[in-house]
Design a protein around this motif. Structure first.
Motif, PDB file in Angstrom:
ATOM      1  N   GLU A 203       0.820  -1.216   0.000  1.00 30.78           N
ATOM      2  CA  GLU A 203       0.000   0.000   0.000  1.00 30.78           C
ATOM      3  C   GLU A 203       0.849   1.260   0.000  1.00 30.78           C
ATOM      4  O   GLU A 203       0.478   2.266  -0.612  1.00 30.78           O
ATOM      5  N   ARG A 345     -13.374   6.390  -7.937  1.00 32.54           N
ATOM      6  CA  ARG A 345     -13.063   5.051  -7.437  1.00 32.54           C
ATOM      7  C   ARG A 345     -12.195   4.316  -8.448  1.00 32.54           C
ATOM      8  O   ARG A 345     -12.319   4.542  -9.663  1.00 32.54           O
ATOM      9  N   ARG A 347     -12.505   1.459  -9.454  1.00 30.15           N
ATOM     10  CA  ARG A 347     -13.352   0.675 -10.365  1.00 30.15           C
ATOM     11  C   ARG A 347     -13.972   1.505 -11.488  1.00 30.15           C
ATOM     12  O   ARG A 347     -14.460   0.944 -12.474  1.00 30.15           O
ATOM     13  N   ARG A 405      -4.655  -4.106   0.477  1.00 30.57           N
ATOM     14  CA  ARG A 405      -6.002  -4.517   0.843  1.00 30.57           C
ATOM     15  C   ARG A 405      -7.024  -3.877  -0.100  1.00 30.57           C
ATOM     16  O   ARG A 405      -6.761  -2.807  -0.673  1.00 30.57           O
ATOM     17  N   ALA A 406      -8.186  -4.544  -0.227  1.00 28.90           N
ATOM     18  CA  ALA A 406      -9.194  -4.076  -1.196  1.00 28.90           C
ATOM     19  C   ALA A 406      -9.573  -2.628  -0.935  1.00 28.90           C
ATOM     20  O   ALA A 406      -9.757  -1.844  -1.872  1.00 28.90           O
ATOM     21  N   GLU A 407      -9.653  -2.239   0.343  1.00 28.15           N
ATOM     22  CA  GLU A 407     -10.106  -0.861   0.620  1.00 28.15           C
ATOM     23  C   GLU A 407      -9.101   0.186   0.128  1.00 28.15           C
ATOM     24  O   GLU A 407      -9.454   1.338  -0.107  1.00 28.15           O
ATOM     25  N   ALA A 408      -7.828  -0.237  -0.048  1.00 29.72           N
ATOM     26  CA  ALA A 408      -6.817   0.708  -0.523  1.00 29.72           C
ATOM     27  C   ALA A 408      -6.664   0.666  -2.044  1.00 29.72           C
ATOM     28  O   ALA A 408      -6.080   1.580  -2.622  1.00 29.72           O
ATOM     29  N   TYR A 409      -7.165  -0.405  -2.684  1.00 25.13           N
ATOM     30  CA  TYR A 409      -6.868  -0.585  -4.115  1.00 25.13           C
ATOM     31  C   TYR A 409      -8.174  -0.860  -4.874  1.00 25.13           C
ATOM     32  O   TYR A 409      -8.805   0.058  -5.402  1.00 25.13           O
ATOM     33  N   ASP A 411     -11.256  -1.484  -4.060  1.00 24.17           N
ATOM     34  CA  ASP A 411     -12.431  -0.705  -3.634  1.00 24.17           C
ATOM     35  C   ASP A 411     -12.024   0.716  -3.260  1.00 24.17           C
ATOM     36  O   ASP A 411     -12.804   1.441  -2.636  1.00 24.17           O
ATOM     37  N   GLY A 412     -10.787   1.094  -3.573  1.00 26.03           N
ATOM     38  CA  GLY A 412     -10.263   2.382  -3.113  1.00 26.03           C
ATOM     39  C   GLY A 412     -10.520   3.504  -4.104  1.00 26.03           C
ATOM     40  O   GLY A 412     -11.243   3.348  -5.095  1.00 26.03           O
TER      41      GLY A 412
END
Ligand code: GLY
Ligand code: MN
Length: 480
Positions: A203, A345, A347, A405-409, A411-412
């Motif tokens: 991260e 985002r 995504r 982690r998903a929240e940093a990448y 889903d970030g």
């Protein structure tokens, strides 16, 4: 740390003659001092120091251990070219095997020590008999003092690492699975904390510092030169039974000349081979009626890599069907690029690109359901023709920051300094009965590298043409 090394015996290997004691004694004498001239810190050194400071601030009171990794045997006494763990090079600027960075807690801060295998001494046989580490076999390493100057961090002999790691117990986080010897010695406090360190090390590399962006831009610029080399080589490659391999060789020569090599195995995929996402066999011929999907990147000596794909008509001119398919992928890529901005985002650019693809496939009559239906997460029917995601973070690793982690990448949210690829594709398999015959066997990807800025994104790979007209003109110019 002394590793068990079969090459350190008096014989250097099965096919080397034994060394007599008199030769061994002779080899130990009469070597002039040969310090490295004009030594100063490497340009990366001040950046690596800042990165260590950021890491230190996050883990007060804990020992942090980050190994480079070890050489891997390719066969018998031949190793693969060494590739250090990315986190190790990020924090040290060093690229040599077996190094270990230890951040030892001191109050609220840390003292950094880099444990290295130093220059081969001349009073043991290592320098001339050890195929793996000997100076006369693999080149001169810096002395510890030289490494301290070059890297701007205190360097100590690798042999003193076990005493450091097996002394009084200190709460420890270890980047596990990189060096088996260090895994045995470092006794991490618990697996969860070490896994968290691995995630954080990914991260903390998400936002690139200015030096990293500069290295990535150089990688991209040399990659653009390599693509021009490939286009210039087309007439020869078209005549060769393994034309794909010819083009791979042309690009790889540029990568090796300008940098460390390629950042990943070059994909040179003509015709239906382009429907295989990672076609690296590259053993096919080139047919002038077909497209060539060429996906390649120069990796700089600093290990930063580009990742660019162009899909080119081997004749120099797109056929109407090829052009139509290409235009759809290009429109998807442009929609993806237009969605890049800080605060968006991660995504979003993929979703924007896939909406264009789904609408295009529906307009062609290939996708029988509406785009809205196809795009629903519980459907995704359009993915039969796209197969993979539309981009990824880019840095020292091709698929950079992969342990984040998903929240940093995933889903970030995008931030200035993120560097990423936007690479939608259409892979219309040659045996896909849902497709009209004229579209079967066409594979197209358009991939560019971008850095997120304060108010949008900068196209780093703008030197390479993207539109069909610009590609045809560029190819025509290079053909002379
Ligand atoms: N360009 C190869 C990849 O992104 O996997
Ligand atoms: Mn890519």
């Amino acid at each position: 740390m002394t590793r068990q090394d079969p090459a350190a015996a008096l014989n250097t290997g099965t096919h080397d003659m034994p060394v007599s004691p008199v030769l061994d004694a002779f080899m130990a004498t009469a070597w002039a001092p040969s310090p490295l001239p004009d030594l100063g810190p490497e340009p990366v050194a001040p950046w690596a120091a800042k990165r260590r400071e950021r890491l230190s601030a996050r883990y007060p009171g804990e020992r942090l251990v980050v190994p480079a990794g070890t050489l891997k045997v390719r066969s018998n006494s031949v190793d693969y070219r060494f590739r250090p763990h990315t986190a190790y090079t990020y924090l040290t600027g060093d690229h040599t095997p077996d190094g270990v960075l230890v951040l030892e807690p001191v109050g609220d801060a840390h003292e950094a020590v880099l444990y290295l295998r130093p220059r081969s001494p001349r009073d043991t046989g290592e320098f001339y008999r050890d195929r793996r580490h000997g100076e006369f076999w693999t080149g001169r390493r810096p002395t510890l003092d030289e490494s301290t100057t070059l890297l701007g961090v205190e360097c100590a002999h690798l042999d003193t690492l076990p005493a450091r790691l097996t002394g009084p117990a200190v709460p420890t986080r270890l980047l596990c699975g990189v060096d088996p010897d260090v895994d045995r010695l470092a006794a991490p406090t618990d697996a969860g904390r070490s896994a968290e360190l691995a995630a954080h090390l990914s991260e903390m590399r998400l936002v690139k510092d200015p030096w990293e962006v500069e290295q990535l831009q150089l990688a991209v610029d040399h990659t653009a030169t390599g693509f021009a080399d490939v286009v210039r080589a087309l007439p020869r490659a078209l005549r060769h039974p393994r034309g794909e391999r010819w083009l791979e060789g042309v690009f790889d020569m540029r990568a090796r000349i300008e940098g460390n090599g390629t950042g990943y195995d070059t994909i040179a995929a003509a015709g239906a081979h382009a429907c295989v996402l990672h076609w690296i066999r590259n053993d096919g011929p080139l047919d002038p009626t077909q497209l060539l999907l060429f996906d390649a990147g120069v990796e700089m000596d600093s290990l930063y890599t580009a990742d660019i794909t162009r899909t080119l008509p081997l004749s120099g001119r797109f056929t109407p069907a090829q052009r139509e398919a290409y235009e759809l992928v290009l429109a998807a890529q442009q929609a993806g690029i237009d969605a890049l901005r800080p605060g968006a985002r991660f995504r979003d650019f993929h979703n924007a690109a896939m909406r264009v693809i789904a609408e295009g496939l529906h307009a062609w009559g290939v996708l029988r359901v509406t785009p809205e239906e196809a795009l629903r997460p519980d459907s995704g029917l359009y993915r039969r023709y796209t197969l993979c995601s539309s981009g990824h973070m880019l840095g020292m690793d091709l698929h950079d920051c992969a342990k984040a982690r998903a929240e940093a990448y995933l889903d970030g949210v995008l931030e200035p300094g993120h560097v990423l690829t936007v690479e939608p594709g259409l892979y219309l398999q040659p045996d896909d009965e849902t497709l009209p015959v004229e579209l079967r066997g066409i594979g197209i990807r358009v991939e560019d590298d971008l850095v997120i800025t304060e108010d949008g994104a900068r196209l780093m790979s703008a030197a390479l043409p993207r539109t069909p007209d610009a590609i045809e003109e560029w190819m025509g110019t290079l053909a002379g």
